[in-house]
Scaffold this active site. Sequence first.
Site, PDB file in Angstrom:
ATOM      1  N   LEU A 240      37.438  44.423  67.578  1.00 42.67           N
ATOM      2  CA  LEU A 240      38.042  45.688  68.091  1.00 42.67           C
ATOM      3  C   LEU A 240      37.682  46.555  66.816  1.00 42.67           C
ATOM      4  O   LEU A 240      38.537  47.198  66.187  1.00 42.67           O
ATOM      5  CB  LEU A 240      39.453  45.808  68.177  1.00 42.67           C
ATOM      6  CG  LEU A 240      40.153  44.972  69.035  1.00 42.67           C
ATOM      7  CD1 LEU A 240      41.761  44.940  68.943  1.00 42.67           C
ATOM      8  CD2 LEU A 240      39.601  45.542  70.512  1.00 42.67           C
ATOM      9  N   HIS A 241      36.005  46.476  66.593  1.00 45.26           N
ATOM     10  CA  HIS A 241      35.496  47.416  65.507  1.00 45.26           C
ATOM     11  C   HIS A 241      36.315  48.619  65.179  1.00 45.26           C
ATOM     12  O   HIS A 241      36.644  48.933  63.885  1.00 45.26           O
ATOM     13  CB  HIS A 241      34.165  47.428  65.805  1.00 45.26           C
ATOM     14  CG  HIS A 241      33.328  46.238  65.820  1.00 45.26           C
ATOM     15  ND1 HIS A 241      33.037  45.528  65.016  1.00 45.26           N
ATOM     16  CD2 HIS A 241      32.841  46.028  67.327  1.00 45.26           C
ATOM     17  CE1 HIS A 241      32.033  44.577  65.611  1.00 45.26           C
ATOM     18  NE2 HIS A 241      32.149  44.766  66.776  1.00 45.26           N
TER      19      HIS A 241
END
Length: 317
Positions: A240-241
């Site tokens: 989930l950068h």
Amino acid sequence: MTSLIIDTDPGVDDAFAIALACASPEVDLLAVTTVFGNAALDTTTRNALRLLALCGRDDVPVARGADRPLVHPQVHEAELVHGNDGLSGRAHTLPDSGRSPVESDAVGLMAALLRDAPEPVTIVPIGPLTNIAALLAAYPSLRSRIARLVIMGGALSGGNTTAVAEFNLWSDPEAARRVLVEERLPTLLVPTDLTFRCRVDRAWLDRLSAAGPLGATLVGLTADYVAHYTTFFGEECTVLHDAIAVAEAIRPGLLRTTTYPVEVDCTFGPSRGALVADRRTPEIIATFGSTLARAVDIATDTDVDEVRDFLLTRLAG
């Protein structure tokens, strides 16, 4: 209360990032501005509107930004990772917002919000940096109205798009260089080295999906994304950068930083778009000097379990 503007190219991880900001009571989300990147601008803008509708935040203005890089064309979008609609082919599962972007473009809206805000505003760019470079070039007098930039981008030890370049910086290296090297704003860069470490597994996704409609819808967007990262890491997971950068903007200090002199490679060789960081010790740099003039705070460490718990708690409501 933290005033935020999110500049984004939704994008599966962008979807989680926007939802995180909407789910955080200490955030005043002033606007979402869109940029090309994971998909074409029309698609990223439509996705932003629908994600805000999903979160019950049709009050947040959305403005269209750049549809291409500052100088040279983007070679390709991120269809392999994010699907042909940016959201694993599941954008149709989001509610139709029934509204359009505001008339102002992204740079104009950000400038107006910065000018009118009672306190400096945090900007969280989680796509290519084209809009931010244009804002700083067009409105240099508003630099002091930016509390800090919390940028998702770059890689210290291997890229996700080329051998050395991360997607956001690679998509517009000239804009990235303008923002990261030529400006002198308080800046925190969140690279993939750290976001990869914060990846979440199937059990985490299942807990979020079971928590309620928002979580179930977000997890429903991840099919292509999970498949990509399962192949990448050899385990069922996703990264989930962009949500990691938004988490730091919401809770300053969640990520631990190291300050490095940096450069962005804008040549046309195999390292185009790479973040170059001088990671020698300060003593060595003081002795021999560095050809890299700008120092940037780069997120290099965190309590990974704390980050995962923070994301899950907020997104699960």
